[in-house]
Enzyme design. Structure first.
Site, PDB file in Angstrom:
ATOM      1  N   TYR A 100     -16.519  16.466 -15.273  1.00 26.96           N
ATOM      2  CA  TYR A 100     -16.979  15.083 -15.254  1.00 26.96           C
ATOM      3  C   TYR A 100     -18.039  14.896 -14.158  1.00 26.96           C
ATOM      4  O   TYR A 100     -17.860  15.387 -13.035  1.00 26.96           O
ATOM      5  CB  TYR A 100     -15.762  14.176 -14.994  1.00 26.96           C
ATOM      6  CG  TYR A 100     -16.077  12.726 -14.905  1.00 26.96           C
ATOM      7  CD1 TYR A 100     -16.464  12.011 -16.031  1.00 26.96           C
ATOM      8  CD2 TYR A 100     -15.992  12.043 -13.693  1.00 26.96           C
ATOM      9  CE1 TYR A 100     -16.757  10.662 -15.949  1.00 26.96           C
ATOM     10  CE2 TYR A 100     -16.274  10.696 -13.602  1.00 26.96           C
ATOM     11  CZ  TYR A 100     -16.662  10.015 -14.731  1.00 26.96           C
ATOM     12  OH  TYR A 100     -16.946   8.681 -14.643  1.00 26.96           O
TER      13      TYR A 100
ATOM     14  N   LYS B 177      -8.706   5.989 -19.395  1.00 23.75           N
ATOM     15  CA  LYS B 177      -9.043   6.487 -20.726  1.00 23.75           C
ATOM     16  C   LYS B 177      -7.824   6.378 -21.659  1.00 23.75           C
ATOM     17  O   LYS B 177      -7.359   5.295 -21.901  1.00 23.75           O
ATOM     18  CB  LYS B 177      -9.586   7.911 -20.606  1.00 23.75           C
ATOM     19  CG  LYS B 177     -10.595   8.102 -19.439  1.00 23.75           C
ATOM     20  CD  LYS B 177     -11.871   7.296 -19.601  1.00 23.75           C
ATOM     21  CE  LYS B 177     -12.733   7.237 -18.341  1.00 23.75           C
ATOM     22  NZ  LYS B 177     -13.085   8.508 -17.756  1.00 23.75           N
TER      23      LYS B 177
ATOM     24  N   ARG C 127       0.858  -1.190   0.000  1.00 30.85           N
ATOM     25  CA  ARG C 127       0.000   0.000   0.000  1.00 30.85           C
ATOM     26  C   ARG C 127       0.897   1.244   0.000  1.00 30.85           C
ATOM     27  O   ARG C 127       0.658   2.209  -0.695  1.00 30.85           O
ATOM     28  CB  ARG C 127      -0.957   0.013   1.198  1.00 30.85           C
ATOM     29  CG  ARG C 127      -1.654   1.363   1.385  1.00 30.85           C
ATOM     30  CD  ARG C 127      -2.965   1.327   2.176  1.00 30.85           C
ATOM     31  NE  ARG C 127      -2.957   0.428   3.311  1.00 30.85           N
ATOM     32  CZ  ARG C 127      -2.304   0.623   4.459  1.00 30.85           C
ATOM     33  NH1 ARG C 127      -1.585   1.722   4.645  1.00 30.85           N
ATOM     34  NH2 ARG C 127      -2.372  -0.263   5.429  1.00 30.85           N
TER      35      ARG C 127
ATOM     36  N   ASP D  74      -7.798  18.419 -14.405  1.00 31.18           N
ATOM     37  CA  ASP D  74      -8.085  17.049 -14.817  1.00 31.18           C
ATOM     38  C   ASP D  74      -7.700  16.973 -16.294  1.00 31.18           C
ATOM     39  O   ASP D  74      -8.393  17.503 -17.155  1.00 31.18           O
ATOM     40  CB  ASP D  74      -9.575  16.745 -14.588  1.00 31.18           C
ATOM     41  CG  ASP D  74      -9.946  15.312 -14.963  1.00 31.18           C
ATOM     42  OD1 ASP D  74      -9.245  14.711 -15.801  1.00 31.18           O
ATOM     43  OD2 ASP D  74     -10.956  14.811 -14.435  1.00 31.18           O
TER      44      ASP D  74
END
Ligand SMILES: *Cc1c(COP(=O)(O)O)cnc(C)c1O
Length: 387
Positions: free
Chosen positions: A104, A201, A52, A176
């Site tokens: 978004y 994407k 992690r 973004d």
């Protein structure tokens, strides 16, 4: 391993970050599918303790995206929303974030339904008019979060203008950059503080991985984000990190084809009698064309358009053959989506209509198929949808 003997991003896509494996000479960074690492003694280890906190495959991806965006540190997360959530976790109760008017849907939703409960608020502003925006920065505003081109109307915001406003007010600027990727646009070069990606994407590019990335270019900010990434734990796994590194190697050639196809289709749509309006920042007639030309390589590969009233958009979607009706974007295959009921459904109708996301709006993620085949598919779907 091979030295960093290159100057251009096409080479950095392939050789950037951590190249290959020094132990074996493998040209690819191995998938370190491990959660933990054996320690030599108490407090002694080889730099890795628990995955992690850090994993070598993820670290290679993080170094790669930092280099590509021109930042100091990169961070990989389990999704774009996990990356955005970690970035928004930099703020605290009483802080407000300004977002551009068509971000978004998921970004709006996490602010409206999650962070608002913790006292981190947002306001929606038009970030394309800088002077008006500047007047909206009250003392509780701690960041401006923009997308350019914004989703789904491909509105262009001046990155340098946003960075300057943020600096003047001593607040953070966040971009973004999902729709452009560092191959087409590098916001940090314009003075932006934090870049976020849905790597699901274009960076992944093959619709086979869900992932998010964040890049900063300030060590103090990097330490804070590293703490949040480890403390909240929304990290990307080693295999998905490998998939992203693999995807990024072909980002340049894919985007060259994506954007060539998109420009061809946008010009075709613009001339088509059935089409009421085309939104594509690569068209000279588009809002913000000059600004986009200055800050990005080209108009990208996302197009939105509306058909005239005598065409039924529902029939249009169901008549598509080659182009799939689906959420998401940025994969090699072309996708069409209906923002009002899909990506932007979480935005209340009155806000949607106000910002121009009408029921008839169609969004296209132009893939890398043959452009004439795509045009033929669009034309037959348009023909089938005429009333
Ligand atoms: C898809 C998307 C997101 C969310 O990313 P996920 O990987 O789906 O969590 C955020 N911003 C933009 C612009 C997107 O297109």
């Amino acid at each position: 391993m091979s030295g960093k003997n290159y100057r251009n991003i096409e080479s950095a896509l392939i050789h950037g970050g951590i190249y290959g494996d020094a132990t074996t000479g493998a040209v690819n960074v191995p998938i370190y599918q491990t959660s933990t690492y054996e320690q030599q003694g108490i407090g002694q280890n080889k730099g890795w303790e628990y995955s992690r906190t850090g994993n070598p495959t993820r670290a290679a991806l993080e170094a790669l995206i930092a280099e590509l965006e021109g930042g100091t540190n990169g961070f990989a997360f389990g999704s774009g929303m996990a990356a955005l959530t970690a970035v928004i976790s930099l703020f605290k109760t009483g802080d407000r974030i300004i977002i551009s008017s068509n971000v978004y849907g998921g970004t709006f939703r996490v602010l409206d339904k999650i962070f608002k409960n913790f006292g981190i608020t947002y306001s929606i502003e038009d970030t394309t008019t800088l002077e008006a925006l500047d007047k909206k920065i009250s003392s509780d505003v701690k960041a401006i979060l923009v997308e350019t081109p914004a989703n789904p109307l491909l509105t262009i915001t001046d990155l340098k203008g946003i960075a300057d406003i943020a600096k003047r007010h001593g607040i953070l600027s966040i971009v973004d950059n999902t729709f452009m990727t560092p191959y087409l646009q590098r916001p940090i070069e314009s003075g932006i503080d934090i870049v976020v990606h849905s790597a699901t994407k274009y960076l992944g590019g093959h619709s086979d991985v869900v992932a998010g990335l964040a890049v900063v270019h300030d060590k103090e900010l990097a330490d804070r984000l590293a703490f949040i990434q480890n403390a909240t734990g929304g990290v990307l796994g080693p295999f998905d990190s490998f998939l992203l590194i693999r995807g990024i190697k072909t980002l340049g050639v894919r985007l060259d084809r994506h954007t060539e196809n998109a420009l061809k289709i946008a010009r075709w749509l613009e001339k088509n009698d059935a089409v009421k309006k085309v939104y594509y920042p690569g068209l000279e007639t588009a809002q913000g064309y000059e600004i986009n030309k200055r800050q990005a390589k080209n108009g990208g590969a996302m197009i939105s358009f509306e058909l005239k009233e005598n065409y039924d958009y529902k029939k249009f979607f169901s008549s598509l053959g080659l182009i799939a009706l689906a959420e998401s974007l940025g994969g090699v295959e072309s996708l069409a989506c209906h923002p009002a009921s899909m990506t932007h459904a979480s935005i209340p109708r009155e806000i949607r209509e106000k910002v121009g996301i009408t029921d008839g709006l169609i969004r296209l993620s132009v893939g890398i198929e043959n452009a004439d085949d795509l045009i033929q598919d669009l034309q037959q779907a348009i023909n089938s949808s005429e009333e």
